[in-house]
Design an enzyme around this catalytic site. Structure first.
Site, PDB file in Angstrom:
ATOM      1  N   HIS A 144      -4.014   1.259  11.954  1.00 49.27           N
ATOM      2  CA  HIS A 144      -3.798   0.004  12.677  1.00 49.27           C
ATOM      3  C   HIS A 144      -5.152  -0.611  13.029  1.00 49.27           C
ATOM      4  O   HIS A 144      -5.938   0.025  13.741  1.00 49.27           O
ATOM      5  CB  HIS A 144      -2.999   0.307  13.950  1.00 49.27           C
ATOM      6  CG  HIS A 144      -2.675  -0.894  14.777  1.00 49.27           C
ATOM      7  ND1 HIS A 144      -2.849  -2.190  14.337  1.00 49.27           N
ATOM      8  CD2 HIS A 144      -2.183  -1.009  16.030  1.00 49.27           C
ATOM      9  CE1 HIS A 144      -2.481  -3.031  15.275  1.00 49.27           C
ATOM     10  NE2 HIS A 144      -2.076  -2.335  16.319  1.00 49.27           N
ATOM     11  N   HIS A 156       0.830  -1.221   0.000  1.00 50.33           N
ATOM     12  CA  HIS A 156       0.000   0.000   0.000  1.00 50.33           C
ATOM     13  C   HIS A 156       0.861   1.267   0.000  1.00 50.33           C
ATOM     14  O   HIS A 156       0.508   2.272   0.622  1.00 50.33           O
ATOM     15  CB  HIS A 156      -0.951   0.025   1.201  1.00 50.33           C
ATOM     16  CG  HIS A 156      -1.945  -1.096   1.229  1.00 50.33           C
ATOM     17  ND1 HIS A 156      -3.202  -0.988   0.695  1.00 50.33           N
ATOM     18  CD2 HIS A 156      -1.857  -2.363   1.724  1.00 50.33           C
ATOM     19  CE1 HIS A 156      -3.848  -2.135   0.871  1.00 50.33           C
ATOM     20  NE2 HIS A 156      -3.054  -2.985   1.477  1.00 50.33           N
ATOM     21  N   TYR A 216       0.888  -3.982  12.444  1.00 49.69           N
ATOM     22  CA  TYR A 216       0.786  -2.560  12.076  1.00 49.69           C
ATOM     23  C   TYR A 216       1.587  -1.641  12.995  1.00 49.69           C
ATOM     24  O   TYR A 216       2.125  -0.640  12.539  1.00 49.69           O
ATOM     25  CB  TYR A 216      -0.693  -2.140  11.972  1.00 49.69           C
ATOM     26  CG  TYR A 216      -1.353  -2.690  10.717  1.00 49.69           C
ATOM     27  CD1 TYR A 216      -1.549  -4.055  10.558  1.00 49.69           C
ATOM     28  CD2 TYR A 216      -1.741  -1.866   9.676  1.00 49.69           C
ATOM     29  CE1 TYR A 216      -2.131  -4.576   9.409  1.00 49.69           C
ATOM     30  CE2 TYR A 216      -2.335  -2.382   8.525  1.00 49.69           C
ATOM     31  CZ  TYR A 216      -2.524  -3.739   8.401  1.00 49.69           C
ATOM     32  OH  TYR A 216      -3.088  -4.248   7.260  1.00 49.69           O
ATOM     33  N   ASN A 232     -10.265  -2.860   2.469  1.00 47.38           N
ATOM     34  CA  ASN A 232      -9.944  -2.875   1.043  1.00 47.38           C
ATOM     35  C   ASN A 232     -11.219  -2.668   0.231  1.00 47.38           C
ATOM     36  O   ASN A 232     -12.311  -2.718   0.766  1.00 47.38           O
ATOM     37  CB  ASN A 232      -9.344  -4.235   0.647  1.00 47.38           C
ATOM     38  CG  ASN A 232      -7.866  -4.344   0.998  1.00 47.38           C
ATOM     39  OD1 ASN A 232      -7.169  -3.342   1.111  1.00 47.38           O
ATOM     40  ND2 ASN A 232      -7.399  -5.565   1.146  1.00 47.38           N
TER      41      ASN A 232
HETATM   42 FE1  HDE Z   1      -2.442  -4.700   5.629  1.00 44.86          FE
HETATM   43  N1  HDE Z   1      -0.613  -3.888   6.065  1.00 44.86           N
HETATM   44  N2  HDE Z   1      -1.767  -6.506   6.273  1.00 44.86           N
HETATM   45  N3  HDE Z   1      -4.192  -5.593   5.066  1.00 44.86           N
HETATM   46  N4  HDE Z   1      -3.097  -2.964   4.941  1.00 44.86           N
HETATM   47  C1  HDE Z   1      -0.278  -2.604   5.883  1.00 44.86           C
HETATM   48  O1  HDE Z   1       0.835  -1.318   7.480  1.00 44.86           O
HETATM   49  C2  HDE Z   1      -0.621  -6.724   6.963  1.00 44.86           C
HETATM   50  C3  HDE Z   1      -4.556  -6.883   5.271  1.00 44.86           C
HETATM   51  C4  HDE Z   1      -4.350  -2.670   4.470  1.00 44.86           C
HETATM   52  O2  HDE Z   1      -3.189   3.572   3.962  1.00 44.86           O
HETATM   53  C5  HDE Z   1       1.060  -2.273   6.476  1.00 44.86           C
HETATM   54  O3  HDE Z   1       1.166   0.868   7.892  1.00 44.86           O
HETATM   55  C6  HDE Z   1      -0.544  -8.098   7.390  1.00 44.86           C
HETATM   56  C7  HDE Z   1      -5.960  -7.074   5.058  1.00 44.86           C
HETATM   57  C8  HDE Z   1      -4.431  -1.290   4.074  1.00 44.86           C
HETATM   58  O4  HDE Z   1      -1.584   3.413   5.450  1.00 44.86           O
HETATM   59  C9  HDE Z   1       1.506  -3.593   7.110  1.00 44.86           C
HETATM   60  C10 HDE Z   1      -1.684  -8.700   6.929  1.00 44.86           C
HETATM   61  C11 HDE Z   1      -6.439  -5.829   4.698  1.00 44.86           C
HETATM   62  C12 HDE Z   1      -3.165  -0.770   4.329  1.00 44.86           C
HETATM   63  C13 HDE Z   1       0.359  -4.505   6.779  1.00 44.86           C
HETATM   64  C14 HDE Z   1      -2.452  -7.693   6.233  1.00 44.86           C
HETATM   65  C15 HDE Z   1      -5.319  -4.934   4.710  1.00 44.86           C
HETATM   66  C16 HDE Z   1      -2.367  -1.831   4.877  1.00 44.86           C
HETATM   67  C17 HDE Z   1       2.026  -1.617   5.550  1.00 44.86           C
HETATM   68  C18 HDE Z   1      -2.110 -10.151   7.071  1.00 44.86           C
HETATM   69  C19 HDE Z   1      -7.864  -5.424   4.309  1.00 44.86           C
HETATM   70  C20 HDE Z   1      -2.694   0.642   4.058  1.00 44.86           C
HETATM   71  C21 HDE Z   1       2.172  -0.191   6.049  1.00 44.86           C
HETATM   72  C22 HDE Z   1      -2.036 -10.655   8.380  1.00 44.86           C
HETATM   73  C23 HDE Z   1      -8.906  -5.841   5.172  1.00 44.86           C
HETATM   74  C24 HDE Z   1      -2.989   1.566   5.191  1.00 44.86           C
HETATM   75  C25 HDE Z   1       1.358  -0.123   7.219  1.00 44.86           C
HETATM   76  C26 HDE Z   1      -2.547   2.970   4.843  1.00 44.86           C
HETATM   77  C27 HDE Z   1      -1.037  -1.683   5.274  1.00 44.86           C
HETATM   78  C28 HDE Z   1       0.342  -5.778   7.195  1.00 44.86           C
HETATM   79  C29 HDE Z   1      -3.675  -7.989   5.589  1.00 44.86           C
HETATM   80  C30 HDE Z   1      -5.472  -3.548   4.355  1.00 44.86           C
HETATM   81  C31 HDE Z   1       2.853  -4.116   6.655  1.00 44.86           C
HETATM   82  C32 HDE Z   1       0.598  -8.708   8.161  1.00 44.86           C
HETATM   83  C33 HDE Z   1      -6.746  -8.380   5.221  1.00 44.86           C
HETATM   84  C34 HDE Z   1      -5.624  -0.568   3.505  1.00 44.86           C
HETATM   85  O5  HDE Z   1       1.626  -3.495   8.503  1.00 44.86           O
END
Ligand code: HDE
Length: 703
Positions: free
Chosen positions: A341, A77, A364, A150
């Site tokens: 987060h 993202h 997060y 999402n």
């Molecule tokens: Fe994320 N995800 N994600 N994700 N995600 C990040 O956090 C992560 C998941 C989503 O505009 C990171 O600050 C893991 C689902 C959005 O700043 C990170 C897992 C959904 C955004 C991270 C998931 C999301 C992130 C990268 C599986 C939708 C952007 C930078 C366990 C329901 C937020 C950050 C923004 C961002 C990890 C799965 C949506 C790396 C480990 C499911 C919208 O922490």
């Protein structure tokens, strides 16, 4: 700045003015230590042509700061666009949750939203075929609540431990970092073909939802099942939905790819421009609520994030409306530094045991430590709650707060035991009491192993046009995969969902037509390349209307639709004026496109202002086209210019509305040539109202 925003107080308007001028307006340049700078253009040197001197603290401070301007981009993202807004409750739900921002009629809560793509780097195009992140920060009176979702309902995996694998597979390949921001490559499809739990989300990815027309026209989903808790400690399961008031709209793939080259900031610009002119994007927040006792009511597991609850089974109730009404003042300070987060929750909301959600709760905060450089990222203005933060956490990198207490521990006597805890009655956060009695195991629930039923439901819920787009998307993506074995395995998986689709895609890939799966073997592991640890469930529900974009089209207005008026010297200027007036009255965005900037002369010598030229813009950046009448010479010039012709042809081939008057009718028909299969969506010598109706339709798919 929005001049029409009468809701702003005088001081807010003054603040807007200051922001527009900038914080340096009317002030002197200084160093970071506050020393006034006399010369910011020349390094200190030994002689005008001599070597630079190390003692030049002004130059060294400036360059050192510059050297450290970037922070690590988000691992996923990374590419995003943000906006401020407000959330207002329209149907309070205190019976389900004690969260104050949801339980009082008319209550307003400030929000900051960040939309993003997943795969690409921060500087990548807005236009990959990709999932869009939809993250909302609510600055509530109980503290920060983040809904980090999402624009697709299911996720690709259902255990957090697989996330690094999934992301490594979809990111550019490790040896050459190709391709940027694209899933059409071997490692992604290799992962898909070996992890069938991805397949429901893959269908959403191949659908038009992942090539949206605008960020203002996407849905949002919280994906996981969360919990609501009311004042009486009753718990309900809840799924969150954002429904765009403008409705959903998408692009066509060829158009999407061309936009990517013509304007890689297309979505960011569209969001920014709409807010800037006061056309504020809006979404309704909806919830699907399920009482605790219904946990095992469905053929799928509520804790499995690769599944959705069809709206036919549990309807979406609207709770409130979010309006995005202010662009950020500074991209870095707000959109880049915002830290979301899923673990930022407030009393009235709680987690479930969804293993993907549980993993996110760790990830997060951890990622912000390296991205934002330490544990004090909550003090960055965009991340600060609107309520006081009081605790015994101290110091650390970039600490802003100057703590003056005598104590930094609890309990204490020196400070009369302050700051102290808050009772449940007074709003202290209490975790939902859930009984867990289990073996400690490294395993996945069998109820998570149905990987196909909702992919089937999704596909069968689409219109024929949308199915065709999905078929072409699979053909494109798999056509870019080099390893034939991977293609073959994915075809076998598609065959589990729909034979016709598998046959079509196999044909495009030059592969053998997949065999019919005998009735008694359908949805059977024996039909698969190997045992994927999959159970096969036939979906009971045949169709869910909510899953299709076209079945839920909104055709009530043309606000913010971009309309090109294609013309040149010799145009009928009165027609241009009349169309512009009426279309602008409908709040469309009209631009005159001609062969040069400045003005063109109409047939009577009157000047017509030009906004873009046929080489600075392109039909793919517009939703509709109007070609007014004009002189023979005008049409001769336009007929001899390839980019004018391409403009008309692409508008037609991308199914968009066209209005043509007088000689323009013959012109566009000649240009479209043998591709002109139908005149549907072409308004010939019609009224502006007829054209407006065609623009409301948006696309004419029968061409
Ligand atoms: Fe994320 N995800 N994600 N994700 N995600 C990040 O956090 C992560 C998941 C989503 O505009 C990171 O600050 C893991 C689902 C959005 O700043 C990170 C897992 C959904 C955004 C991270 C998931 C999301 C992130 C990268 C599986 C939708 C952007 C930078 C366990 C329901 C937020 C950050 C923004 C961002 C990890 C799965 C949506 C790396 C480990 C499911 C919208 O922490």
């Amino acid at each position: 700045m929005k001049e029409n925003d009468s809701s702003k107080s005088k001081s807010e308007k003054q603040q807007d003015l200051a922001v527009n001028k900038g914080s340096g307006y009317g002030k002197r340049l200084t160093t970071n230590q506050g020393v006034k700078i006399n010369d910011d253009n020349n390094t200190l040197k030994a002689g005008e042509r001599g070597p630079s001197l190390l003692e030049d603290f002004i130059m060294r401070e400036k360059i050192t700061h510059f050297d450290h301007e970037r922070i690590p981009e988000r691992i996923v993202h990374a590419r995003g666009s943000g906006a401020h807004g407000v959330f207002k409750v329209t149907n309070p739900i205190p019976q389900f949750t004690k969260a104050k921002f949801l339980s009082e009629m008319g209550k307003e809560t400030s929000v900051f939203v960040r939309f993003s793509t997943v795969q690409g780097s921060r500087g990548s195009t807005d236009m990959p075929r990709d999932v869009r992140g939809f993250a909302v920060k609510f600055y509530t009176e109980d503290g920060i609540y983040d809904l980090v979702g999402n624009n697709i309902a299911p996720f690709f995996i259902n255990d957090a431990i697989k996330f690094p694998d999934f992301v490594h597979a979809v990111k550019p390949e490790p040896r050459n970092e190709i391709p940027q921001a694209a899933s059409a490559h071997d490692t992604f499809w290799d992962f898909v073909s070996t992890s069938p739990e991805t397949f429901h989300a893959v269908f959403w990815l191949m659908s038009d939802r992942c090539i949206p027309r605008s960020l203002r026209m996407i849905e949002g989903f919280g994906t996981h099942t969360f919990r609501f808790l009311n004042d009486s400690d009753e718990s309900f399961f809840v799924k969150f939905h954002w429904k765009p008031v403008m409705g959903l709209q998408s692009l066509v793939w060829d158009e999407n790819q061309k936009i990517s080259g013509k304007d890689p900031d297309f979505h960011r610009r569209d969001l920014w421009d709409a807010i800037q002119v006061g056309e504020f994007p809006e979404w309704d927040l909806g919830v699907q609520i399920l009482p605790e006792e219904d946990e095992f009511k469905f053929e799928f597991d509520l804790l499995d994030p690769t599944k959705l609850i069809p709206e036919e089974l549990v309807p979406v109730q609207i709770v409130g409306r979010m309006t995005l009404n202010r662009n950020p003042d500074n991209f870095f300070a707000e959109t880049e530094q915002v830290a979301f987060h899923p673990g930022h929750i407030v009393p009235g909301i709680d987690f479930t045991n969804d293993p993907l959600l549980q993993g996110r709760l760790f990830s997060y905060t951890d990622t912000q430590l390296s991205r934002l450089g330490g544990p004090n990222f909550h003090e960055i203005p965009i991340n600060r709650p609107v309520v006081p933060v009081v605790n015994n956490q101290r110091d650390g990198m970039h600490r802003m707060t100057i703590d003056v207490d005598e104590t930094s521990y609890h309990p204490n006597t020196i400070n009369d035991n302050y700051p102290h805890q808050t009772s449940k009655a007074e709003g202290g956060f209490i975790t939902h009491r859930e009984r867990i009695d289990a073996y400690k195991v490294r395993a996945r629930s069998k109820s998570f192993l149905d990987h196909y039923s909702q992919a089937i439901l999704f596909y069968h819920s689409q219109t024929e046009i949308e199915k065709r787009h999905i078929a072409d998307a699979f053909s494109f993506e798999l056509g870019k995969v080099k390893r034939i074995e991977i293609r073959r395995n994915v075809i076998k998986m598609i065959n589990q969902v729909n034979k016709d689709l598998a046959v079509y895609v196999a044909g495009k890939l030059g592969l053998d037509i997949p065999k019919d799966i005998p009735e008694n073997m359908q949805h059977s592991p024996n039909a698969m390349p190997e045992d994927y640890n999959t159970i096969f469930v036939k979906p009971k529900l045949q169709e869910s209307k909510a899953l299709s974009i076209l079945k839920n089209r909104k055709t009530d207005n043309i606000r913010t639709r971009k309309i090109a008026v294609l013309c040149d010297d010799g145009v009928d200027g009165d027609q241009v004026d009349a169309y512009k007036d009426q279309l602008n009255g409908e709040k469309a965005m009209v631009r005159v496109v001609a062969s040069h900037l400045g003005t063109i002369k109409d047939e009577n010598g009157k000047e017509v202002m030009v906004d873009d030229t046929d080489i600075t813009t392109s039909s793919v950046l517009f939703d509709a086209l109007f070609v007014p009448d004009g002189t023979e010479e005008m049409f001769e010039t336009m007929s001899s210019d390839t980019s004018f012709k391409e403009f008309v042809r692409d508008t037609y081939l991308h199914y968009k509305p066209i209005a043509a008057n007088g000689k323009a009718v013959g012109f566009i028909k000649k240009v479209i040539g043998e591709d002109l299969t139908t005149t549907e969506g072409i308004v010939e010598d019609g009224t502006v109202e007829e054209f407006v109706d065609a623009v409301k339709e948006a696309r004419f798919w029968n061409r």
